[in-house]
Design a protein around this motif. Structure first.
Motif, short mmCIF file in Angstrom:
data_model
loop_
_atom_site.label_atom_id
_atom_site.label_comp_id
_atom_site.label_asym_id
_atom_site.label_seq_id
_atom_site.Cartn_x
_atom_site.Cartn_y
_atom_site.Cartn_z
N ARG A 17 -11.12 -2.35 -1.57
CA ARG A 17 -12.02 -1.44 -2.31
C ARG A 17 -13.37 -2.08 -2.60
O ARG A 17 -14.41 -1.44 -2.53
CB ARG A 17 -11.36 -1.00 -3.61
N ASP A 38 -2.16 0.99 -12.71
CA ASP A 38 -1.67 2.14 -11.98
C ASP A 38 -1.35 3.30 -12.93
O ASP A 38 -0.49 3.17 -13.81
CB ASP A 38 -0.41 1.77 -11.19
N GLU A 46 -7.41 7.80 -4.76
CA GLU A 46 -6.21 7.86 -3.92
C GLU A 46 -5.74 9.30 -3.70
O GLU A 46 -5.29 9.65 -2.60
CB GLU A 46 -5.07 7.05 -4.53
N GLU A 47 -5.85 10.14 -4.73
CA GLU A 47 -5.44 11.53 -4.59
C GLU A 47 -6.35 12.26 -3.60
O GLU A 47 -5.88 13.05 -2.76
CB GLU A 47 -5.49 12.23 -5.95
N GLY A 72 -2.46 6.82 -8.91
CA GLY A 72 -3.54 6.01 -8.35
C GLY A 72 -3.91 4.92 -9.34
O GLY A 72 -3.27 4.77 -10.38
N GLY A 130 0.84 -1.19 0.00
CA GLY A 130 0.00 0.00 0.00
C GLY A 130 0.87 1.24 0.00
O GLY A 130 2.07 1.19 0.28
N LYS A 149 -3.89 -3.61 2.64
CA LYS A 149 -4.45 -2.65 1.70
C LYS A 149 -5.93 -2.45 1.97
O LYS A 149 -6.62 -3.36 2.43
CB LYS A 149 -4.29 -3.14 0.26
N ASN A 203 -9.83 3.11 -9.94
CA ASN A 203 -10.28 3.91 -8.80
C ASN A 203 -10.56 5.35 -9.20
O ASN A 203 -10.48 6.27 -8.38
CB ASN A 203 -9.23 3.88 -7.68
N GLU A 257 -7.96 10.85 -1.13
CA GLU A 257 -7.64 10.33 0.20
C GLU A 257 -6.39 11.01 0.76
O GLU A 257 -6.32 11.30 1.96
CB GLU A 257 -7.48 8.82 0.16
N ARG A 258 -5.41 11.26 -0.10
CA ARG A 258 -4.21 11.96 0.37
C ARG A 258 -4.56 13.35 0.88
O ARG A 258 -4.03 13.81 1.91
CB ARG A 258 -3.17 12.03 -0.76
N ASP A 279 1.61 7.36 3.11
CA ASP A 279 1.13 8.73 2.98
C ASP A 279 2.14 9.73 3.56
O ASP A 279 3.12 9.35 4.20
CB ASP A 279 -0.24 8.89 3.63
#
Length: 367
Positions: A353, A247, A277-278, A261, A171, A350, A265, A280-281, A174
Motif C-alpha cells: 500500500r 482490521d 478493500e471493499e 478491511g 492476503g 500482499k 485503508n 477492490e472486491r 477474493d
C-alpha cells in the motif's frame, strides 16, 4: 506425539534428515549451499537448533516500513502444534516450502515440520510453486498469487488437486479465486494472522460442503472489538499481551468473524468514508488483471481515490471510467487512473500500500 523439545526434534529436507546434532553441518550448509532456497532453510535450522531461545522474523511491510523482531521459539512451537492438530498432520507426511523464509509464514512451515516430524520439499518462491514437483505433497502453504497462477496451468492444477490440505495466507482470497477452488478435492483454508501472532490464529475453509464465510479461531484464542471496531486478539500462549489489530471486523454469534478491511485503508473523500478493500472486491467484477486502489491529497475532497492498473489492460481510460460509474456508488468512483508496469507487492504477495501511494504521488495525480 508432538515434539516440543528442540534437542529431540528432527526434520527431513529434500531426502536428508537433520537434528540438533547437525548444527555445525547446518551452519556450513547455510553458507556453502548453491541453491538459495535450500541455503535459507539450512540457515533457519542452524538458528533454530542454536542455544538462543528466540529467532528473528520480519514483518511484511505491506502497510509500512518492514520491522525486525525477536520471537520465542516456545511460542512458535505452540502455534505449530495448533495448526498440525487441526489439519491432522502426522509424522512422515510431506510439506512443500515455497515462500520467502524472511517472513513468519515460511518460518512456521519449518517449525510445523519440526514438531510433527514432517519431510520438507523446498522450492524457490515463485508464482508457480508446483511447476516441477513430482513428489507427494500432503501439506502446502501459499499466498493468493501463487494459488491463482497454479490454477491457470492444467498440470499444476492437477498436482494441487492431489495435495491433502492447503493453507492460503498473506492476503485476502477474493470471490473469483474462491469460486475456482469449489470443485478441488483437496481442502483449502484461508488463514488469518500476522507476524505478532506467529502466523495464523484462525482458519476459514474455502471449498467443499463445509465451506464457511467466517474465520473460526483456534481453541485458546478469544476475540473482541476495539472502540474503532477493529479486531482485538487475546491469545496468551502466542502473545504476551492483547493485540489490537487494524482490521475492521464483525464478530458473529457462532464464534466466527469476518474482516471488512484495514482501518488505515479507509479513505475519507469529500466526507464519504470508503474502505479500499471493499471497493477492490467490487472492481474485480470489472478488472481481471492486477490492480490496486490508493489515494492522494485533493484540494476539494481532502483525499481522492486513484486506481492503479497494469498498462496492458485492454479497456481505455474513458471506457474504464464509464464502467466504474455503472458499477460503483457515485462517490466511490476513483478520480484518477494510473497505468503502471506492475502493481507493487511486498515479499509475501500482499499489495504494498505504501508503494502504491508513492507511485500515485510521483505521477502527480493531485487536483
Amino acid at each position: 506425539m508432538w515434539q516440543t523439545e528442540i534437542e529431540w526434534q528432527h526434520v527431513g529436507v529434500e531426502g536428508r534428515r537433520f537434528s540438533a546434532t547437525d548444527l555445525h553441518e547446518l551452519a556450513a550448509l547455510s553458507v556453502e549451499e548453491e541453491d538459495g532456497a535450500l541455503r535459507a532453510v539450512y540457515a533457519f535450522l542452524a538458528e533454530w537448533f542454536s542455544p538462543a531461545s528466540t529467532v528473528e522474523v520480519q514483518t511484511s511491510g505491506s502497510t509500512g516500513v518492514p520491522k525486525r523482531m525477536r520471537v520465542e521459539k516456545a511460542r512458535m512451537m505452540r502455534s505449530a502444534v495448533r495448526t498440525c492438530e487441526f489439519l491432522g498432520l502426522r509424522p512422515g507426511d510431506t510439506a512443500l516450502l515455497c515462500m520467502d523464509l524472511k517472513y513468519i509464514g515460511a518460518k512456521m512451515m519449518v517449525v510445523r515440520a519440526l514438531v510433527a516430524g514432517l519431510h520438507l520439499w523446498v522450492r524457490r518462491p515463485s508464482g508457480h510453486p508446483l511447476a516441477d514437483v513430482e513428489e507427494r505433497v500432503d501439506f502446502l502453504s501459499v499466498v493468493p498469487m501463487q494459488l491463482y497462477h497454479t490454477l491457470e496451468q492444467v498440470d499444476e492444477r492437477e498436482r494441487l488437486s492431489r495435495v491433502r490440505c492447503v493453507i492460503v495466507g498473506g492476503g485476502a482470497v477474493d470471490e473469483v479465486l474462491e469460486r475456482q477452488l469449489e470443485n478441488l478435492p483437496c481442502r483449502v483454508y484461508s488463514t488469518y494472522g500476522m507476524t505478532e501472532t506467529l502466523s495464523h490464529v484462525a482458519l476459514r475453509l474455502l471449498n467443499g460442503p463445509e465451506a464457511s464465510v467466517g474465520y473460526r479461531p483456534f481453541e485458546g484464542v478469544s476475540l473482541s472489538l476495539s472502540v474503532r471496531g477493529t479486531l482485538v486478539i487475546h491469545a496468551p500462549e502466542l502473545c504476551s499481551t492483547d493485540l489490537e489489530t487494524n482490521d475492521v471486523a464483525h464478530l458473529h454469534a457462532d464464534g466466527t468473524f469476518t474482516i471488512e478491511g484495514r482501518a488505515d485503508n479507509v479513505v475519507n473523500s469529500g466526507g464519504v468514508k470508503i474502505q479500499i478493500e471493499e471497493e477492490e472486491r467490487r472492481l474485480k467484477e470489472l478488472i481481471d488483471v492486477p490492480f490496486a486502489l490508493t489515494s492522494v491529497p485533493d484540494r476539494r475532497l481532502g483525499e481522492a481515490l486513484v486506481l492503479l492498473v497494469i498498462r496492458d489492460f485492454p479497456m481505455d481510460d474513458v471506457g474504464l471510467f464509464d464502467a466504474m460509474k455503472a458499477l460503483l456508488p457515485r462517490y466511490h468512483v476513483p478520480r484518477h487512473i494510473l497505468r503502471v508496469a506492475a502493481v507493487p507487492v511486498a515479499g509475501n504477495g500482499k499489495i504494498d500500500r505504501k508503494a502504491c501511494r508513492e507511485l500515485a504521488l510521483e505521477a502527480g495525480a493531485i487536483r
